[in-house]
Design an enzyme around this catalytic site. Structure first.
Site, mmCIF file in Angstrom:
data_model
loop_
_atom_site.group_PDB
_atom_site.id
_atom_site.type_symbol
_atom_site.label_atom_id
_atom_site.label_comp_id
_atom_site.label_asym_id
_atom_site.label_seq_id
_atom_site.Cartn_x
_atom_site.Cartn_y
_atom_site.Cartn_z
ATOM 1 N N GLN A 146 38.566 -32.187 24.689
ATOM 2 C CA GLN A 146 39.203 -32.834 25.449
ATOM 3 C C GLN A 146 38.244 -33.766 25.979
ATOM 4 O O GLN A 146 38.185 -34.516 26.725
ATOM 5 C CB GLN A 146 39.342 -31.467 26.499
ATOM 6 C CG GLN A 146 39.826 -32.135 27.976
ATOM 7 C CD GLN A 146 41.177 -32.265 27.913
ATOM 8 O OE1 GLN A 146 41.702 -31.420 27.106
ATOM 9 N NE2 GLN A 146 41.550 -33.031 28.772
ATOM 10 N N CYS A 291 48.465 -27.700 28.463
ATOM 11 C CA CYS A 291 48.984 -27.263 26.747
ATOM 12 C C CYS A 291 49.418 -26.105 26.842
ATOM 13 O O CYS A 291 51.043 -25.350 26.789
ATOM 14 C CB CYS A 291 47.793 -26.743 26.047
ATOM 15 S SG CYS A 291 46.589 -28.099 26.229
#
Ligand code: PLP
Length: 351
Positions: A146, A291
């Site tokens: 990330q 996700c």
């Protein structure tokens, strides 16, 4: 990527077509490694962040594994027996707890803490984690999926032994990632086959994906400079939310955060309702972890921050390189409209 798709050679073949594909891979390896200050020969391409995390956790061969409570499922589920290191209410890993947990006399451990959280954007103190771990001969894995492309990453400054990257988080194609492997560790592969990628990730390489990863890395290296601008936009969005709904929670607001991420509640309105209403208004946001969106599961990240009750009302808003002032104006207007509708519906119910 189009050129790479047209390169017909198998990179393991010695004929000229194979050598051309091999050169594409090795040039790309150099490019991706440069983004995080790694030596190219320490970087292994994988099918994505998930596989890289799995190899790090399952292949490190450490009898004891400690993971922060806010890790991605590809870390948490790679070793369900791993000990969970708590985080504070601000979403930052509890270094004192890590210190205490490692103090217990036991087998050498692997510690896994992500660089930035995918739901809150909170940046973790990895250099401190490494200092604590080193003093107990523990290895450190860091999921930088990330954080990559959104902040400068210097492998030497972080000091971790294993680093996970994923192309689709920096604008590259999905289905390609990387694991950077330090000199103190020699992980075991999870798949068996040819000797590709130092034997750690056997199988004919995804040449086009790798080329796309390198192209994205090249662009990301310059795009990082744009993140101060995104931070100002994000802060303006959050000020508007707090002005409209002073009881809205902005997770991790006081902690170091990625500039592009905002995780906020709309009190009294289910996250799924917000996601659908904002989508109708042309604003694409996620409830909980993107996700795992699609399956509506409560966020383990917000629960670990002591906010399980509010987690069902939290959405994640992410800004990108193309986000401009007008997008923020639009998002604020849409958020306020959903909030106002929910308020009048609640008033009608009460009446
Ligand atoms: N780690 C983090 C922090 C993520 O946000 C994600 C998902 O996007 C992954 C790992 C998994 O990466 P990939 O989708 O490339 O398998």
């Amino acid at each position: 990527m189009a050129a790479a798709l047209g390169a017909l050679g198998n990179p393991s073949s010695v004929h000229r077509f194979g050598r051309a594909a091999r050169k594409l891979i090795e040039d790309s390896r150099t490019g991706v490694a440069a983004l995080v200050g790694a030596a190219p020969d320490r970087l292994v391409f994988t099918s994505g962040g998930t596989e890289a995390n799995n190899i790090a956790i399952m292949g490190a061969g450490r009898g004891r594994v400690l993971v922060s409570a806010i890790e991605h499922d590809s870390v948490l589920q790679a070793n369900p027996a791993a000990e969970r290191v708590p985080v504070g209410r601000d979403g930052v890993v509890d270094l004192e707890a890590l210190d205490r947990m490692l103090d217990v006399e036991s087998v050498p451990a692997l510690v896994s803490v992500m660089l930035a959280n995918n739901e809150t954007g909170v940046v973790q103190p990895i250099a401190e984690v490494v200092a604590i771990a080193r003093s107990r001969a523990a290895l450190v894995h860091c999921d930088a999926v990330q954080a990559c492309g959104r902040m400068q990453i210097d492998l030497a400054a972080l000091g971790v032994d294993l680093l996970t990257l994923s192309a689709h988080k920096i604008g590259g194609p999905a289905g390609i990632g990387a694991l950077v492997v330090g000199e103190r560790i020699d992980p075991q592969p999870l798949t068996i086959g040819g000797g590709q990628e130092r034997g750690l990730r056997p199988g004919t390489e995804n040449v086009a994906g790798i080329a796309g990863f390198a192209a994205a890395a090249r662009i990301a290296a310059t795009a990082i400079a744009d993140h101060g601008r995104l931070g100002a936009l994000r802060d303006r969005f959050e000020r508007a939310i707090s002005g409209t709904a002073p009881d809205a929670i902005i997770f991790g607001q006081g902690a170091p955060r990625l500039d592009n991420t905002s995780c906020v509640t709309m009190p009294g309105v289910a996250a799924e309702t917000q996601v659908m209403a904002l989508d109708l208004a042309g604003v694409a946001v996620s409830a909980g972890a993107a996700c795992s969106s699609g399956k509506v599961a409560p966020s383990h990240v917000l629960a670990a921050m002591g906010a399980a009750a509010a987690a069902g009302e939290a959405i994640r808003v992410s800004l990108g390189w193309t986000s401009v002032d007008a997008d923020i104006d639009h998002a604020i207007t849409a958020w306020r409209a959903v909030h106002a509708r929910a308020g009048s519906a609640a008033a009608r119910t009460a009446a």
